[in-house]
Design an enzyme around this catalytic site. Structure first.
Site: not given
Length: 274
Positions: A43, A48, A73, A106
Site C-alpha cells: 500500500d 508518500y 491513492k 485519499h
C-alpha cells in the site's frame, strides 16, 4: 495468507504492507524484504513520495505481478475528474506498472466538495481496466452515503485510522451493511501506547506472541484488512507471523473494551490539506 473477497469478486490479502513515512530509497529495501517474507499486498500513495521506490522493489522481485496486490491513492491537490485521471497516469508511471489493483481517494476534503467527481474518475479507470478495484480512505458515513447515492460502482473498502483506542464501530457497522471492507491504517496506533497496556501484554504472554501480533490478530478476527508499516526487517517478519494463533472470544472482548474514540491522525471532516 488469509484472503478476503471484495464486493466486485476480487480477492485481496487481509494482511498487507504499508509504506507511509518511508523515504523512497528506504521503501525499495523495505518492500523487497516484505515480498521476501511473504507479503503480497503493498500500500502506497502519491503523497508518500515513494512510488518510484516501491515500483523498483516490485519490478526487481522474482514474485510475479499477478501474485501481487498493489494499492495507491489520489491526493487532495488532484481532486476533480480530469485532475484525477492525470494523477493516476503519473502514479502508474512512477510505479512502472501497467495497472494497479486498487486505487483510492485519499481524503474526502469535504470543504472543497470535489470527492464525487474524483470518485467518478476512479469509476472510469475501473471500467477502462486500468484498476481492478476502487475505494476510499478516511470517509465518514455521510461521505460514503453521498458516493453510494451519486455513483454507480460501490467502493470495495474504506481505509481508515483504526486501532483498539479508535475502534470505529459505527463506521464499521455501516460499511458491513453495504458490503464495504474496512482497512486499518495505523493499526498498532501511532506512538504505540496501546501496546504497553497490561491487558495486551498479558494476552501476548498467554500466546507467546508480541503485543503487536496480538493487536494485528484482533484486527484480522474483526474481519478488518490491515497494513502495518515497518522498515525493520525483524519487525516486518514479526508482523507477518499472525496466522498461527487465535484470540479467544474473551480476549477479543477485552480488547474491544479499550475503545476511547481517540484519534492520532486528522479528523476527515477537518482535513483540508492541499
Amino acid at each position: 495468507m488469509n484472503e478476503v473477497t471484495l464486493n466486485n469478486g476480487l480477492k485481496m490479502p487481509q494482511l498487507g504492507f504499508g509504506v507511509w513515512q518511508v523515504e523512497d530509497n528506504e521503501a525499495t529495501k523495505a518492500v523487497a524484504k516484505a515480498l521476501e517474507t511473504g507479503y503480497r499486498s503493498i500500500d502506497t500513495a502519491m503523497i508518500y513520495q515513494n512510488e518510484i521506490g516501491v515500483g523498483k522493489a516490485i519490478n526487481d522481485s522474482s514474485v510475479s505481478r499477478e501474485e501481487l496486490f498493489i494499492t495507491t491513492k489520489v491526493w487532495n491537490t488532484d481532486h476533480g475528474y480530469e485532475n484525477t485521471l492525470r494523477a493516476f497516469d503519473e502514479s502508474l508511471e512512477r510505479l512502472g506498472l501497467d495497472y494497479v489493483d486498487l486505487y483510492l481517494v485519499h481524503w474526502p476534503t469535504p470543504q472543497f466538495d470535489e470527492y464525487v467527481d474524483t470518485y467518478k474518475a476512479l469509476e472510469k479507470l475501473y471500467h477502462d481496466g486500468k484498476v481492478k478495484a476502487i475505494g476510499v480512505c478516511n470517509f465518514h458515513i455521510e461521505h460514503l452515503e453521498k458516493i453510494l447515492e451519486q455513483c454507480t460502482v460501490k467502493p470495495v473498502l474504506n481505509q481508515i485510522e483504526c486501532h483498539p483506542f479508535l475502534a470505529q464501530n459505527d463506521l464499521k457497522d455501516f460499511c458491513a451493511k453495504h458490503d464495504i471492507f474496512v482497512e486499518a491504517w495505523s493499526p498498532l496506533q501511532q506512538g504505540g501506547e496501546v501496546l504497553q497496556l497490561e491487558s495486551i501484554q498479558t494476552i501476548a504472554h498467554t500466546h507467546n506472541k508480541t503485543a503487536a501480533q496480538v493487536v494485528l490478530r484482533w484486527h484480522l478476527q474483526n474481519n478488518t484488512i490491515v497494513i502495518p508499516k515497518s522498515v525493520t526487517p525483524a519487525r516486518i517478519e514479526e508482523n507477518f507471523e499472525v496466522f498461527d494463533f487465535e484470540l479467544s472470544a474473551e480476549e477479543m472482548e477485552q480488547i474491544n473494551q479499550l475503545n476511547r474514540d481517540e484519534r492520532k491522525g486528522p479528523d476527515p471532516s477537518d482535513m483540508n490539506m492541499r
